[in-house]
Write a protein that holds these residues in place. Structure first.
Motif, PDB file in Angstrom:
ATOM      1  N   MET A 177       8.479   4.470   1.019  1.00  0.00           N
ATOM      2  CA  MET A 177       8.098   4.443  -0.379  1.00  0.00           C
ATOM      3  C   MET A 177       6.601   4.723  -0.516  1.00  0.00           C
ATOM      4  O   MET A 177       5.788   4.163   0.207  1.00  0.00           O
ATOM      5  CB  MET A 177       8.428   3.072  -0.959  1.00  0.00           C
ATOM      6  CG  MET A 177       8.002   2.922  -2.391  1.00  0.00           C
ATOM      7  SD  MET A 177       8.594   1.406  -3.134  1.00  0.00           S
ATOM      8  CE  MET A 177       7.166   0.389  -2.949  1.00  0.00           C
ATOM      9  N   ILE A 178       6.243   5.586  -1.410  1.00  0.00           N
ATOM     10  CA  ILE A 178       4.843   5.884  -1.675  1.00  0.00           C
ATOM     11  C   ILE A 178       4.340   4.926  -2.737  1.00  0.00           C
ATOM     12  O   ILE A 178       4.923   4.818  -3.817  1.00  0.00           O
ATOM     13  CB  ILE A 178       4.670   7.339  -2.142  1.00  0.00           C
ATOM     14  CG1 ILE A 178       5.119   8.293  -1.040  1.00  0.00           C
ATOM     15  CG2 ILE A 178       3.232   7.605  -2.543  1.00  0.00           C
ATOM     16  CD1 ILE A 178       5.095   9.741  -1.428  1.00  0.00           C
ATOM     17  N   ASN A 179       3.279   4.207  -2.400  1.00  0.00           N
ATOM     18  CA  ASN A 179       2.700   3.276  -3.361  1.00  0.00           C
ATOM     19  C   ASN A 179       1.792   4.025  -4.318  1.00  0.00           C
ATOM     20  O   ASN A 179       0.971   4.845  -3.908  1.00  0.00           O
ATOM     21  CB  ASN A 179       1.930   2.172  -2.644  1.00  0.00           C
ATOM     22  CG  ASN A 179       2.864   1.229  -1.914  1.00  0.00           C
ATOM     23  OD1 ASN A 179       3.929   0.909  -2.407  1.00  0.00           O
ATOM     24  ND2 ASN A 179       2.468   0.799  -0.739  1.00  0.00           N
ATOM     25  N   LYS A 180       1.916   3.738  -5.592  1.00  0.00           N
ATOM     26  CA  LYS A 180       1.190   4.452  -6.634  1.00  0.00           C
ATOM     27  C   LYS A 180      -0.314   4.278  -6.553  1.00  0.00           C
ATOM     28  O   LYS A 180      -1.057   5.119  -7.039  1.00  0.00           O
ATOM     29  CB  LYS A 180       1.677   3.999  -8.007  1.00  0.00           C
ATOM     30  CG  LYS A 180       3.091   4.393  -8.303  1.00  0.00           C
ATOM     31  CD  LYS A 180       3.508   3.926  -9.680  1.00  0.00           C
ATOM     32  CE  LYS A 180       4.933   4.350  -9.950  1.00  0.00           C
ATOM     33  NZ  LYS A 180       5.361   3.973 -11.297  1.00  0.00           N
ATOM     34  N   LEU A 181      -0.785   3.181  -5.959  1.00  0.00           N
ATOM     35  CA  LEU A 181      -2.221   2.911  -5.935  1.00  0.00           C
ATOM     36  C   LEU A 181      -2.834   3.011  -4.544  1.00  0.00           C
ATOM     37  O   LEU A 181      -3.948   2.532  -4.330  1.00  0.00           O
ATOM     38  CB  LEU A 181      -2.501   1.533  -6.550  1.00  0.00           C
ATOM     39  CG  LEU A 181      -2.118   1.386  -8.030  1.00  0.00           C
ATOM     40  CD1 LEU A 181      -2.422  -0.017  -8.523  1.00  0.00           C
ATOM     41  CD2 LEU A 181      -2.812   2.414  -8.893  1.00  0.00           C
ATOM     42  N   ASP A 182      -2.130   3.641  -3.596  1.00  0.00           N
ATOM     43  CA  ASP A 182      -2.702   3.843  -2.262  1.00  0.00           C
ATOM     44  C   ASP A 182      -4.034   4.572  -2.373  1.00  0.00           C
ATOM     45  O   ASP A 182      -4.161   5.551  -3.112  1.00  0.00           O
ATOM     46  CB  ASP A 182      -1.759   4.677  -1.385  1.00  0.00           C
ATOM     47  CG  ASP A 182      -0.709   3.829  -0.688  1.00  0.00           C
ATOM     48  OD1 ASP A 182      -0.873   2.598  -0.633  1.00  0.00           O
ATOM     49  OD2 ASP A 182       0.278   4.404  -0.204  1.00  0.00           O
ATOM     50  N   GLY A 183      -5.030   4.071  -1.649  1.00  0.00           N
ATOM     51  CA  GLY A 183      -6.334   4.710  -1.630  1.00  0.00           C
ATOM     52  C   GLY A 183      -7.223   4.349  -2.812  1.00  0.00           C
ATOM     53  O   GLY A 183      -8.342   4.838  -2.899  1.00  0.00           O
ATOM     54  N   LYS A 184      -6.742   3.490  -3.689  1.00  0.00           N
ATOM     55  CA  LYS A 184      -7.529   3.069  -4.850  1.00  0.00           C
ATOM     56  C   LYS A 184      -8.128   1.694  -4.579  1.00  0.00           C
ATOM     57  O   LYS A 184      -7.546   0.869  -3.881  1.00  0.00           O
ATOM     58  CB  LYS A 184      -6.664   2.989  -6.114  1.00  0.00           C
ATOM     59  CG  LYS A 184      -5.937   4.267  -6.440  1.00  0.00           C
ATOM     60  CD  LYS A 184      -6.893   5.352  -6.844  1.00  0.00           C
ATOM     61  CE  LYS A 184      -6.088   6.587  -7.239  1.00  0.00           C
ATOM     62  NZ  LYS A 184      -6.884   7.741  -7.474  1.00  0.00           N
ATOM     63  N   TYR A 185      -9.296   1.445  -5.154  1.00  0.00           N
ATOM     64  CA  TYR A 185     -10.009   0.185  -4.993  1.00  0.00           C
ATOM     65  C   TYR A 185     -10.243  -0.437  -6.365  1.00  0.00           C
ATOM     66  O   TYR A 185     -10.605   0.254  -7.307  1.00  0.00           O
ATOM     67  CB  TYR A 185     -11.364   0.424  -4.320  1.00  0.00           C
ATOM     68  CG  TYR A 185     -11.228   0.958  -2.915  1.00  0.00           C
ATOM     69  CD1 TYR A 185     -11.257   0.105  -1.829  1.00  0.00           C
ATOM     70  CD2 TYR A 185     -11.060   2.318  -2.684  1.00  0.00           C
ATOM     71  CE1 TYR A 185     -11.123   0.587  -0.536  1.00  0.00           C
ATOM     72  CE2 TYR A 185     -10.921   2.816  -1.392  1.00  0.00           C
ATOM     73  CZ  TYR A 185     -10.956   1.945  -0.334  1.00  0.00           C
ATOM     74  OH  TYR A 185     -10.826   2.419   0.936  1.00  0.00           O
ATOM     75  N   PHE A 186     -10.026  -1.765  -6.438  1.00  0.00           N
ATOM     76  CA  PHE A 186     -10.207  -2.475  -7.695  1.00  0.00           C
ATOM     77  C   PHE A 186     -10.997  -3.749  -7.464  1.00  0.00           C
ATOM     78  O   PHE A 186     -10.735  -4.485  -6.509  1.00  0.00           O
ATOM     79  CB  PHE A 186      -8.855  -2.848  -8.316  1.00  0.00           C
ATOM     80  CG  PHE A 186      -8.069  -1.675  -8.793  1.00  0.00           C
ATOM     81  CD1 PHE A 186      -8.198  -1.207 -10.088  1.00  0.00           C
ATOM     82  CD2 PHE A 186      -7.193  -1.020  -7.940  1.00  0.00           C
ATOM     83  CE1 PHE A 186      -7.474  -0.110 -10.528  1.00  0.00           C
ATOM     84  CE2 PHE A 186      -6.459   0.079  -8.368  1.00  0.00           C
ATOM     85  CZ  PHE A 186      -6.606   0.533  -9.665  1.00  0.00           C
ATOM     86  N   ALA A 187     -11.945  -4.011  -8.349  1.00  0.00           N
ATOM     87  CA  ALA A 187     -12.656  -5.287  -8.379  1.00  0.00           C
ATOM     88  C   ALA A 187     -12.063  -6.081  -9.533  1.00  0.00           C
ATOM     89  O   ALA A 187     -11.989  -5.590 -10.664  1.00  0.00           O
ATOM     90  CB  ALA A 187     -14.144  -5.068  -8.590  1.00  0.00           C
ATOM     91  N   VAL A 188     -11.619  -7.287  -9.241  1.00  0.00           N
ATOM     92  CA  VAL A 188     -10.963  -8.128 -10.237  1.00  0.00           C
ATOM     93  C   VAL A 188     -11.704  -9.455 -10.305  1.00  0.00           C
ATOM     94  O   VAL A 188     -12.019 -10.049  -9.266  1.00  0.00           O
ATOM     95  CB  VAL A 188      -9.484  -8.373  -9.857  1.00  0.00           C
ATOM     96  CG1 VAL A 188      -8.795  -9.255 -10.890  1.00  0.00           C
ATOM     97  CG2 VAL A 188      -8.739  -7.054  -9.691  1.00  0.00           C
ATOM     98  N   THR A 189     -11.968  -9.926 -11.516  1.00  0.00           N
ATOM     99  CA  THR A 189     -12.619 -11.225 -11.667  1.00  0.00           C
ATOM    100  C   THR A 189     -11.580 -12.287 -11.969  1.00  0.00           C
ATOM    101  O   THR A 189     -10.626 -12.046 -12.697  1.00  0.00           O
ATOM    102  CB  THR A 189     -13.671 -11.200 -12.794  1.00  0.00           C
ATOM    103  OG1 THR A 189     -13.046 -10.802 -14.015  1.00  0.00           O
ATOM    104  CG2 THR A 189     -14.796 -10.239 -12.470  1.00  0.00           C
ATOM    105  N   GLY A 190     -11.772 -13.441 -11.362  1.00  0.00           N
ATOM    106  CA  GLY A 190     -10.876 -14.570 -11.587  1.00  0.00           C
ATOM    107  C   GLY A 190      -9.858 -14.718 -10.487  1.00  0.00           C
ATOM    108  O   GLY A 190      -9.031 -13.834 -10.280  1.00  0.00           O
TER     109      GLY A 190
END
Length: 66
Positions: A1-14
């Motif tokens: 399965m190909i993940n939709k967010l592979d190679g993406k980076y996110f900063a999340v607060t909380g």
């Protein structure tokens, strides 16, 4: 399965509530997550909870107050 967010980076607060929920969801889709929270205990709990689901999130203690 190909993940939709592979190679993406996110900063999340909380490291609880909506922030944690969003971080876990994006991690499930293959994103690399950097979770920022002020409470070191909640940060650790968030990382451990993610690990029980087979996910890895990077947690950091961050205080953005003035």
């Amino acid at each position: 399965m190909i993940n939709k967010l592979d190679g993406k980076y996110f900063a999340v607060t909380g490291s609880s509530g909506i922030g944690l929920g969003a971080a876990l969801y994006m991690a499930e889709l293959g994103a690399t997550i950097f979770l920022a929270g002020i409470d070191p205990d909640l940060n650790l709990k968030a990382a451990n909870f993610a690990a029980t689901k087979g996910l890895a999130i990077n947690v950091h203690r961050v205080d953005v107050s003035d």
